[in-house]
Write a protein that holds these residues in place. Structure first.
Motif, mmCIF file in Angstrom:
data_model
loop_
_atom_site.group_PDB
_atom_site.id
_atom_site.type_symbol
_atom_site.label_atom_id
_atom_site.label_comp_id
_atom_site.label_asym_id
_atom_site.label_seq_id
_atom_site.Cartn_x
_atom_site.Cartn_y
_atom_site.Cartn_z
ATOM 1 N N ARG A 161 -9.045 -3.555 -4.719
ATOM 2 C CA ARG A 161 -8.239 -3.435 -3.497
ATOM 3 C C ARG A 161 -8.574 -4.600 -2.578
ATOM 4 O O ARG A 161 -9.717 -4.714 -2.104
ATOM 5 C CB ARG A 161 -8.507 -2.110 -2.798
ATOM 6 C CG ARG A 161 -8.051 -0.908 -3.615
ATOM 7 C CD ARG A 161 -8.481 0.402 -2.991
ATOM 8 N NE ARG A 161 -7.988 1.541 -3.759
ATOM 9 C CZ ARG A 161 -8.298 2.805 -3.505
ATOM 10 N NH1 ARG A 161 -9.115 3.110 -2.493
ATOM 11 N NH2 ARG A 161 -7.806 3.776 -4.257
ATOM 12 N N TRP A 186 -4.575 -2.507 -5.315
ATOM 13 C CA TRP A 186 -3.558 -3.286 -4.618
ATOM 14 C C TRP A 186 -4.079 -4.638 -4.154
ATOM 15 O O TRP A 186 -5.281 -4.865 -4.016
ATOM 16 C CB TRP A 186 -3.005 -2.522 -3.416
ATOM 17 C CG TRP A 186 -3.995 -2.190 -2.326
ATOM 18 C CD1 TRP A 186 -4.587 -3.049 -1.440
ATOM 19 C CD2 TRP A 186 -4.493 -0.884 -2.006
ATOM 20 N NE1 TRP A 186 -5.421 -2.371 -0.589
ATOM 21 C CE2 TRP A 186 -5.388 -1.043 -0.908
ATOM 22 C CE3 TRP A 186 -4.277 0.388 -2.528
ATOM 23 C CZ2 TRP A 186 -6.063 0.038 -0.332
ATOM 24 C CZ3 TRP A 186 -4.946 1.457 -1.961
ATOM 25 C CH2 TRP A 186 -5.824 1.284 -0.882
ATOM 26 N N THR A 199 -3.661 7.033 -1.638
ATOM 27 C CA THR A 199 -4.358 5.887 -2.241
ATOM 28 C C THR A 199 -5.082 6.239 -3.534
ATOM 29 O O THR A 199 -5.593 5.340 -4.205
ATOM 30 C CB THR A 199 -5.378 5.309 -1.247
ATOM 31 O OG1 THR A 199 -6.375 6.303 -0.956
ATOM 32 C CG2 THR A 199 -4.701 4.886 0.046
ATOM 33 N N ARG A 227 0.857 -1.183 0.000
ATOM 34 C CA ARG A 227 0.000 0.000 0.000
ATOM 35 C C ARG A 227 0.891 1.231 0.000
ATOM 36 O O ARG A 227 2.108 1.116 0.084
ATOM 37 C CB ARG A 227 -0.916 -0.028 1.228
ATOM 38 C CG ARG A 227 -2.095 -0.979 1.108
ATOM 39 C CD ARG A 227 -2.691 -1.352 2.456
ATOM 40 N NE ARG A 227 -1.949 -2.426 3.106
ATOM 41 C CZ ARG A 227 -2.172 -2.841 4.348
ATOM 42 N NH1 ARG A 227 -3.081 -2.235 5.097
ATOM 43 N NH2 ARG A 227 -1.467 -3.837 4.855
#
Length: 367
Positions: free
Chosen positions: A336, A175, A170, A166
């Motif tokens: 994510r 991710w 963001t 991470r």
């Protein structure tokens, strides 16, 4: 197969390549319909799509990659730049990680482009070269930094990417990551449950996201267990045995040394074994050690290292699947995912046999 394909085969002595025209003729469909079915366009019914794909498999059809790249601008390649220095240069699970990426890429009929670099600056140069030459459609970024210049570069060039980790900002990031902070938090709680009250932590290198997250996990674990935070129990950063040994020796030389040490990385934990041996301490009895990574060598130590293990092959597969979805247009915030590490309870931790005062006297007799 049509007459032209047969004539080509006879002229070259090789089995002729099956074309979209061949598929279309055999199915009685238009070339455009076949092409759209093969490329999963939503205006093609599921029954037609399956029929076309089955025929393509039976007839041995595969698209010409260079022609497809010219037409779509997609080379169907996943990019990865590995930095061969410091912690990355000693990743024993690298083969599993690459196997997972290759497996998922092959399943999607994609390839993997791998390059190596020797420093952060070299990584930036190599990444820039791969982007400029369009060797890959997107990149997996391992070993992320809280402030990561690779992320800024790829964002500014509109190149898709997925983080194995991470980062602080963001925005625009997809991710897949392991919640290592939860593992370190659990490690503190395990040790507290065994009776340890002086629990030290050896963090990783400053700047890495995982280092900051694992330090947060250590502090969170202390809070959950009602233990006060003592800054003296946070040792210097270590990612290799030499630095791990130095960190452990410094912690054990405290007036009130820890009876347990949690390391951010297994390779640093290896150094705590050396420090313990030179100070006349037995790991698992006089000093408890817990760590994170699950590298195979940890199981060969005496006693075997208690650690949190990561399935790197599964991580490689999932990162590749998410990256391909990102390249195909899915939004970063929908891609994510977090997973948990698995605890391997071995012989390097147990109930404290010595008090901090007794441990201090034992250590000082060896210094």
């Amino acid at each position: 197969m049509n007459d032209l394909a047969q004539r080509r085969g006879k002229a070259t002595g090789r089995r002729p390549r099956v074309t979209i025209s061949d598929l279309a003729d055999s199915l009685g469909l238009a070339k455009g319909t076949v092409s759209r079915a093969l490329n999963n366009y939503p205006d093609i019914s599921e029954s037609t799509r399956q029929r076309v794909k089955h025929a393509a498999e039976v007839m041995g059809y595969s698209p010409l990659s260079h022609a497809q790249a010219i037409r779509t601008g997609v080379v169907r390649s996943v990019g990865l730049v590995l930095q061969t220095t410091e912690h990355d240069g000693h990743r024993p699970f690298l083969a599993s990680f690459l196997a997972g990426i290759s497996e998922a890429a092959s399943a999607a009929d994609w390839s993997l482009t791998v390059a190596t670099a020797t420093s952060d600056e070299d990584t930036a140069r190599v990444l820039g070269r791969l982007v400029a030459s369009h060797k890959a459609d997107g990149f997996i970024l391992p070993r992320t930094y809280m402030d990561d210049p690779r992320v800024d570069f790829l964002k500014s060039n509109h190149v898709p990417f997925v983080l194995f980790g991470r980062t602080r900002d963001t925005d625009g990031c997809a991710w897949f990551d392991i919640e290592s902070e939860k593992a370190i938090e659990e490690a503190v709680c395990i040790l507290h449950g065994l009776g340890h009250r002086r629990i030290a932590f050896v963090p990783g290198r400053e700047g890495y996201t995982f280092s900051e997250l694992r330090l947060q996990g250590y502090r969170s674990g202390l809070a959950m267990c009602g233990l006060p935070e003592d800054p003296a129990l946070i040792g210097p950063g270590a990612l290799n045995p030499e630095a791990g040994e130095a960190a452990a020796r410094a912690l054990l030389a405290l007036d009130a040394p820890p009876t347990a040490i949690v390391c951010s990385a297994d390779r640093a934990a290896f150094g705590t074994y050396v420090a313990a041996a030179t100070l006349g301490l037995e790991v698992g009895r006089d000093l408890s050690v817990l760590s994170y990574d699950g590298v195979p060598e940890g199981g060969l130590l005496a006693p075997a290292l208690s650690t949190f293990s990561v399935d790197m092959q599964a991580a490689g597969r999932r990162l590749t699947e998410l990256l391909i979805r990102r390249i195909r247009g899915e939004t970063p915030d929908s891609l994510r995912e977090l997973a948990l590490a698995r605890f391997l309870a071995r012989g390097s931790h147990g109930q404290p046999r010595l008090s901090p005062a007794e441990l201090s006297r034992r250590v000082r007799s060896k210094l």
